[in-house]
Design a protein around this motif. Structure first.
Motif, PDB file in Angstrom:
ATOM      1  N   GLU A   9       2.559  -5.079  -3.126  1.00 49.54           N
ATOM      2  CA  GLU A   9       1.744  -5.563  -2.006  1.00 49.54           C
ATOM      3  C   GLU A   9       1.821  -4.602  -0.817  1.00 49.54           C
ATOM      4  N   ALA A  10       3.006  -4.098  -0.517  1.00 52.12           N
ATOM      5  CA  ALA A  10       3.161  -3.151   0.594  1.00 52.12           C
ATOM      6  C   ALA A  10       2.442  -1.841   0.292  1.00 52.12           C
ATOM      7  N   ALA A  11       2.557  -1.362  -0.945  1.00 55.56           N
ATOM      8  CA  ALA A  11       1.882  -0.114  -1.328  1.00 55.56           C
ATOM      9  C   ALA A  11       0.370  -0.295  -1.309  1.00 55.56           C
ATOM     10  N   ARG A  12      -0.108  -1.450  -1.739  1.00 56.42           N
ATOM     11  CA  ARG A  12      -1.554  -1.696  -1.736  1.00 56.42           C
ATOM     12  C   ARG A  12      -2.099  -1.733  -0.306  1.00 56.42           C
ATOM     13  N   ALA A  13      -1.371  -2.353   0.612  1.00 52.77           N
ATOM     14  CA  ALA A  13      -1.808  -2.392   2.011  1.00 52.77           C
ATOM     15  C   ALA A  13      -1.827  -0.985   2.602  1.00 52.77           C
ATOM     16  N   ALA A  14      -0.821  -0.183   2.284  1.00 55.26           N
ATOM     17  CA  ALA A  14      -0.772   1.200   2.780  1.00 55.26           C
ATOM     18  C   ALA A  14      -1.892   2.032   2.155  1.00 55.26           C
ATOM     19  N   GLN A  15      -2.118   1.858   0.854  1.00 53.65           N
ATOM     20  CA  GLN A  15      -3.169   2.615   0.173  1.00 53.65           C
ATOM     21  C   GLN A  15      -4.528   2.367   0.819  1.00 53.65           C
ATOM     22  N   ALA A  16      -4.768   1.157   1.261  1.00 50.23           N
ATOM     23  CA  ALA A  16      -6.043   0.816   1.899  1.00 50.23           C
ATOM     24  C   ALA A  16      -6.245   1.600   3.202  1.00 50.23           C
ATOM     25  N   ARG A  17      -5.148   2.078   3.805  1.00 45.26           N
ATOM     26  CA  ARG A  17      -5.249   2.839   5.047  1.00 45.26           C
ATOM     27  C   ARG A  17      -5.099   4.347   4.832  1.00 45.26           C
ATOM     28  N   ALA A  18      -5.048   4.780   3.587  1.00 43.45           N
ATOM     29  CA  ALA A  18      -4.895   6.220   3.309  1.00 43.45           C
ATOM     30  C   ALA A  18      -6.028   7.012   3.943  1.00 43.45           C
ATOM     31  N   TYR A  19      -5.705   8.219   4.349  1.00 41.75           N
ATOM     32  CA  TYR A  19      -6.693   9.130   4.919  1.00 41.75           C
ATOM     33  C   TYR A  19      -6.934  10.212   3.870  1.00 41.75           C
ATOM     34  N   ALA A  20      -7.981  10.028   3.088  1.00 46.32           N
ATOM     35  CA  ALA A  20      -8.269  10.941   1.982  1.00 46.32           C
ATOM     36  C   ALA A  20      -9.753  11.317   1.956  1.00 46.32           C
ATOM     37  N   PRO A  21     -10.255  11.927   3.044  1.00 47.75           N
ATOM     38  CA  PRO A  21     -11.681  12.236   3.095  1.00 47.75           C
ATOM     39  C   PRO A  21     -12.106  13.366   2.162  1.00 47.75           C
ATOM     40  N   TYR A  22     -11.176  14.165   1.687  1.00 54.35           N
ATOM     41  CA  TYR A  22     -11.519  15.328   0.859  1.00 54.35           C
ATOM     42  C   TYR A  22     -11.428  14.991  -0.627  1.00 54.35           C
TER      43      TYR A  22
END
Length: 134
Positions: A9-22
């Protein structure tokens, strides 16, 4: 809720905020300490590709910033069908704070896919014990 569920759950919440525009490849990671505290991180890309930060490094940084120095287990969450295991540099980062038998859980969008020990991912590793005074 199990430890793996908490990490997921913590990893999923963090993944949703990842900065991966490239790459558009978002990764989340979460570590849990012996005290049961969970810290999460996400990948943060940069136009100068080698300057980006892995999710595992972010979670470890959050843990250290909070004053903790031991990882009991870690979970890495990535999209796609392939296992998203920690890169070599992150395996070494994890080793700095985790024992060789620490669980490294690898998950996808649907949940846990596989669990390893750190020793399986980084055999015969160099760690803090190699530098202990004799």
């Amino acid at each position: 809720m199990t430890e793996v569920d908490r990490l997921f759950e913590a990893a999923r919440a963090a993944q949703a905020r990842a900065y991966a525009p490239y790459s558009r490849f978002r990764v989340g990671a979460a570590v849990i300490t012996p005290a049961g505290t969970v810290f999460a991180g996400c990948n943060v890309e940069n136009a100068a590709y080698p300057v980006g930060t892995c999710a595992e490094a972010g979670a470890i940084s959050a843990m250290v910033a909070a004053g903790e120095t031991r990882i009991s287990a870690i979970l890495v969450l990535g999209d796609g069908e392939a296992l998203v295991t920690p890169c070599g540099a992150c395996r070494q980062r994890i080793r700095e704070f985790a024992a060789p038998d620490a669980p490294v859980h690898v998950a996808g969008p649907g949940g846990l896919r596989r669990s390893f020990t750190l020793e399986e991912l980084l055999p015969s590793s160099f760690g803090p014990d190699n530098l202990a005074p004799r």
